[in-house]
Design a protein around this motif. Structure first.
Motif, short mmCIF file in Angstrom:
data_model
loop_
_atom_site.label_atom_id
_atom_site.label_comp_id
_atom_site.label_asym_id
_atom_site.label_seq_id
_atom_site.Cartn_x
_atom_site.Cartn_y
_atom_site.Cartn_z
N ILE A 48 44.84 45.24 -8.08
CA ILE A 48 44.10 44.97 -9.32
C ILE A 48 43.48 43.58 -9.24
CG2 ILE A 48 44.31 44.64 -11.81
CD1 ILE A 48 46.61 46.76 -11.70
N HIS A 63 51.00 47.64 -7.85
CA HIS A 63 49.55 47.70 -8.05
C HIS A 63 48.90 46.35 -8.37
CE1 HIS A 63 49.40 52.02 -7.66
NE2 HIS A 63 50.48 52.08 -8.43
N GLY A 109 43.45 50.07 -13.25
CA GLY A 109 44.76 49.55 -12.86
C GLY A 109 45.87 50.06 -13.76
N VAL A 122 38.05 47.69 -14.46
CA VAL A 122 39.09 47.40 -13.46
C VAL A 122 40.47 47.47 -14.10
CG1 VAL A 122 40.05 45.59 -11.98
CG2 VAL A 122 37.59 46.02 -11.97
N LEU A 123 40.63 46.88 -15.27
CA LEU A 123 41.93 46.89 -15.92
C LEU A 123 42.34 48.30 -16.36
CD1 LEU A 123 41.75 43.61 -18.02
CD2 LEU A 123 42.94 44.00 -15.86
#
Length: 111
Positions: free
Chosen positions: A99, A95, A30, A26-27
Motif C-alpha cells: 500500500i 499489505h 488496500g 489506493v487506500l
C-alpha cells in the motif's frame, strides 16, 4: 523585498485536489486486500466474526477495516483466560508495504 506566492498557493491547491482521488483509490484497494486476508486467517467458531469483517471508508484519506463481532478485540488481543489469535494485525502487516508503494507510485504520477 516582496514576493508574490499566489501562483504557488494555486498550484498547491491544484496538486492537493489531484491527489485526493488517487489516494482514495489506493487506500480502498488496500483496505479490500487487508479485509480479504483478515477473513482468511480469522479463527472460526460460528463464522460470524469472519463474515462481519468489512472495509469502511471514513474519508478520502482514511479507510478502516472493522469487525462487527463485539468479541473481535478479545480474539485479536487475547484475555487473561485466552491466548491472542491475531488476524487483523497480521493482515495489515502483510499489505502495508505494498500500500505504501502504491501511494508513492500515485504521488509520482501526480507530481
Amino acid at each position: 523585498m516582496e514576493a508574490d506566492i499566489s501562483e504557488l498557493l494555486n498550484l498547491s491547491v491544484s496538486l492537493a485536489a489531484a491527489s485526493i482521488p488517487a489516494t482514495d483509490r489506493v487506500l480502498a484497494r488496500g483496505a479490500a486486500q487487508i479485509t480479504a486476508t483478515a477473513k482468511q486467517i480469522a479463527p472460526v467458531d460460528t463464522g460470524y466474526m469472519r463474515s462481519s469483517i468489512t472495509p469502511k471508508r471514513v474519508n478520502h484519506m482514511e479507510h478502516a477495516i472493522i469487525s462487527q463481532a463485539n468479541y473481535s478485540g478479545f480474539v485479536e488481543n487475547g484475555t487473561v483466560h485466552m491466548r491472542p489469535r491475531p488476524f487483523m494485525r497480521p493482515a495489515l502487516d502483510k499489505h502495508l508495504p505494498s500500500i505504501a508503494d502504491a501511494l508513492a507510485d500515485a504521488a509520482v504520477r501526480i507530481f
